[in-house]
Design a protein around this motif. Structure first.
Motif, PDB file in Angstrom:
ATOM      1  N   TRP A 171      62.269  71.697  25.238  1.00  0.00           N
ATOM      2  CA  TRP A 171      61.390  72.660  24.605  1.00  0.00           C
ATOM      3  C   TRP A 171      59.949  72.221  24.594  1.00  0.00           C
ATOM      4  CZ3 TRP A 171      62.262  77.394  22.568  1.00  0.00           C
ATOM      5  CH2 TRP A 171      63.835  77.779  22.609  1.00  0.00           C
ATOM      6  N   LEU A 172      59.744  71.047  24.095  1.00  0.00           N
ATOM      7  CA  LEU A 172      58.472  70.654  23.969  1.00  0.00           C
ATOM      8  C   LEU A 172      57.603  70.460  25.257  1.00  0.00           C
ATOM      9  CD1 LEU A 172      58.986  67.619  21.652  1.00  0.00           C
ATOM     10  CD2 LEU A 172      57.737  69.685  21.237  1.00  0.00           C
ATOM     11  N   TYR A 209      61.324  76.554  28.244  1.00  0.00           N
ATOM     12  CA  TYR A 209      61.531  77.853  27.774  1.00  0.00           C
ATOM     13  C   TYR A 209      60.311  78.557  27.278  1.00  0.00           C
ATOM     14  CZ  TYR A 209      65.728  74.979  27.902  1.00  0.00           C
ATOM     15  OH  TYR A 209      66.756  74.264  28.255  1.00  0.00           O
ATOM     16  N   SER A 210      59.392  78.267  27.728  1.00  0.00           N
ATOM     17  CA  SER A 210      58.345  79.133  27.124  1.00  0.00           C
ATOM     18  C   SER A 210      58.184  80.552  27.317  1.00  0.00           C
ATOM     19  CB  SER A 210      56.842  78.435  27.494  1.00  0.00           C
ATOM     20  OG  SER A 210      56.527  77.194  26.699  1.00  0.00           O
ATOM     21  N   ASN A 211      58.428  80.793  28.703  1.00  0.00           N
ATOM     22  CA  ASN A 211      58.141  82.205  29.251  1.00  0.00           C
ATOM     23  C   ASN A 211      59.646  82.797  29.594  1.00  0.00           C
ATOM     24  OD1 ASN A 211      55.335  82.320  28.897  1.00  0.00           O
ATOM     25  ND2 ASN A 211      55.307  80.919  30.573  1.00  0.00           N
ATOM     26  N   ILE A 212      60.419  82.926  28.705  1.00  0.00           N
ATOM     27  CA  ILE A 212      61.915  83.630  29.396  1.00  0.00           C
ATOM     28  C   ILE A 212      61.656  85.294  28.695  1.00  0.00           C
ATOM     29  CG2 ILE A 212      63.055  81.486  28.827  1.00  0.00           C
ATOM     30  CD1 ILE A 212      63.984  82.299  26.275  1.00  0.00           C
ATOM     31  N   TRP A 252      61.928  71.912  14.399  1.00  0.00           N
ATOM     32  CA  TRP A 252      61.537  73.173  14.954  1.00  0.00           C
ATOM     33  C   TRP A 252      60.119  73.461  14.907  1.00  0.00           C
ATOM     34  CZ3 TRP A 252      64.026  75.346  18.858  1.00  0.00           C
ATOM     35  CH2 TRP A 252      65.293  75.290  19.092  1.00  0.00           C
ATOM     36  N   GLY A 253      59.574  73.016  14.056  1.00  0.00           N
ATOM     37  CA  GLY A 253      58.125  72.970  13.630  1.00  0.00           C
ATOM     38  C   GLY A 253      57.172  72.403  14.675  1.00  0.00           C
ATOM     39  N   GLU A 254      57.737  71.316  15.241  1.00  0.00           N
ATOM     40  CA  GLU A 254      57.085  70.310  16.138  1.00  0.00           C
ATOM     41  C   GLU A 254      57.088  71.385  17.373  1.00  0.00           C
ATOM     42  OE1 GLU A 254      58.520  66.258  16.872  1.00  0.00           O
ATOM     43  OE2 GLU A 254      59.051  66.261  14.877  1.00  0.00           O
ATOM     44  N   ILE A 255      58.130  71.807  17.566  1.00  0.00           N
ATOM     45  CA  ILE A 255      58.618  72.640  19.040  1.00  0.00           C
ATOM     46  C   ILE A 255      57.693  73.841  18.988  1.00  0.00           C
ATOM     47  CG2 ILE A 255      60.145  74.126  20.089  1.00  0.00           C
ATOM     48  CD1 ILE A 255      62.273  72.145  19.393  1.00  0.00           C
ATOM     49  N   LEU A 256      57.460  74.473  17.936  1.00  0.00           N
ATOM     50  CA  LEU A 256      56.649  75.869  17.648  1.00  0.00           C
ATOM     51  C   LEU A 256      55.189  75.581  17.622  1.00  0.00           C
ATOM     52  CD1 LEU A 256      58.557  77.795  14.895  1.00  0.00           C
ATOM     53  CD2 LEU A 256      58.432  78.068  17.241  1.00  0.00           C
ATOM     54  N   GLU A 257      54.788  74.371  16.989  1.00  0.00           N
ATOM     55  CA  GLU A 257      53.439  74.064  17.152  1.00  0.00           C
ATOM     56  C   GLU A 257      53.103  73.620  18.589  1.00  0.00           C
ATOM     57  OE1 GLU A 257      52.013  70.604  14.676  1.00  0.00           O
ATOM     58  OE2 GLU A 257      53.113  71.513  12.962  1.00  0.00           O
ATOM     59  N   ALA A 258      53.874  73.042  19.424  1.00  0.00           N
ATOM     60  CA  ALA A 258      53.702  72.839  21.035  1.00  0.00           C
ATOM     61  C   ALA A 258      53.678  73.979  21.663  1.00  0.00           C
ATOM     62  CB  ALA A 258      54.571  71.871  21.327  1.00  0.00           C
ATOM     63  N   GLU A 259      54.218  75.100  21.062  1.00  0.00           N
ATOM     64  CA  GLU A 259      54.262  76.446  21.794  1.00  0.00           C
ATOM     65  C   GLU A 259      52.827  77.109  21.608  1.00  0.00           C
ATOM     66  OE1 GLU A 259      55.869  78.522  24.307  1.00  0.00           O
ATOM     67  OE2 GLU A 259      56.993  76.612  24.031  1.00  0.00           O
ATOM     68  N   LEU A 260      52.383  76.969  20.321  1.00  0.00           N
ATOM     69  CA  LEU A 260      50.906  77.543  20.028  1.00  0.00           C
ATOM     70  C   LEU A 260      50.029  76.974  20.633  1.00  0.00           C
ATOM     71  CD1 LEU A 260      51.514  78.129  15.993  1.00  0.00           C
ATOM     72  CD2 LEU A 260      51.361  79.800  17.849  1.00  0.00           C
ATOM     73  N   GLU A 261      50.153  75.799  21.187  1.00  0.00           N
ATOM     74  CA  GLU A 261      49.125  75.011  21.854  1.00  0.00           C
ATOM     75  C   GLU A 261      48.984  75.252  23.283  1.00  0.00           C
ATOM     76  OE1 GLU A 261      49.328  70.808  20.969  1.00  0.00           O
ATOM     77  OE2 GLU A 261      48.924  71.139  18.777  1.00  0.00           O
ATOM     78  N   ARG A 262      50.079  75.981  23.677  1.00  0.00           N
ATOM     79  CA  ARG A 262      50.087  76.186  25.185  1.00  0.00           C
ATOM     80  C   ARG A 262      49.298  77.301  25.728  1.00  0.00           C
ATOM     81  NH1 ARG A 262      54.127  73.060  25.867  1.00  0.00           N
ATOM     82  NH2 ARG A 262      56.107  73.716  24.852  1.00  0.00           N
TER      83      ARG A 262
END
Length: 77
Positions: free
Chosen positions: A40-41, A45-48, A67-77
């Motif tokens: 996830w990090l 799974y970013s663009n499914i 899940w917060g760590e994963i969502l933060e990483a997603e927002l930084e992409r």
């Protein structure tokens, strides 16, 4: 092996060790979580297109902080 898992799940490993779990139990409790979390990090799974596109082992029970760590990483992409 536990130190490799700790690279991804430091908070979880430190918490388990702080609660007195042995390294073996700590590894067993966190191994698959670290594999899923790393995928996830890394953005696997970013663009499914939908949840149906996720592979079977893309989910694992994780706490809100993880899940917060994963969502933060997603927002930084």
């Amino acid at each position: 092996h536990c130190l490799a898992v700790r690279a991804v799940c430091q908070r979880e490993i430190d918490c388990d060790r702080g609660h007195g779990y042995s390294w073996k139990i700590t590894l067993l409790r966190n191994y698959w979580k670290s594999k899923v979390k790393q995928e996830w990090l890394s953005g696997k799974y970013s663009n499914i297109p939908s949840q149906l596109s996720l592979p079977e082992k893309s989910m694992y029970p994780m706490d809100a902080d993880t899940w917060g760590e994963i969502l933060e990483a997603e927002l930084e992409r």
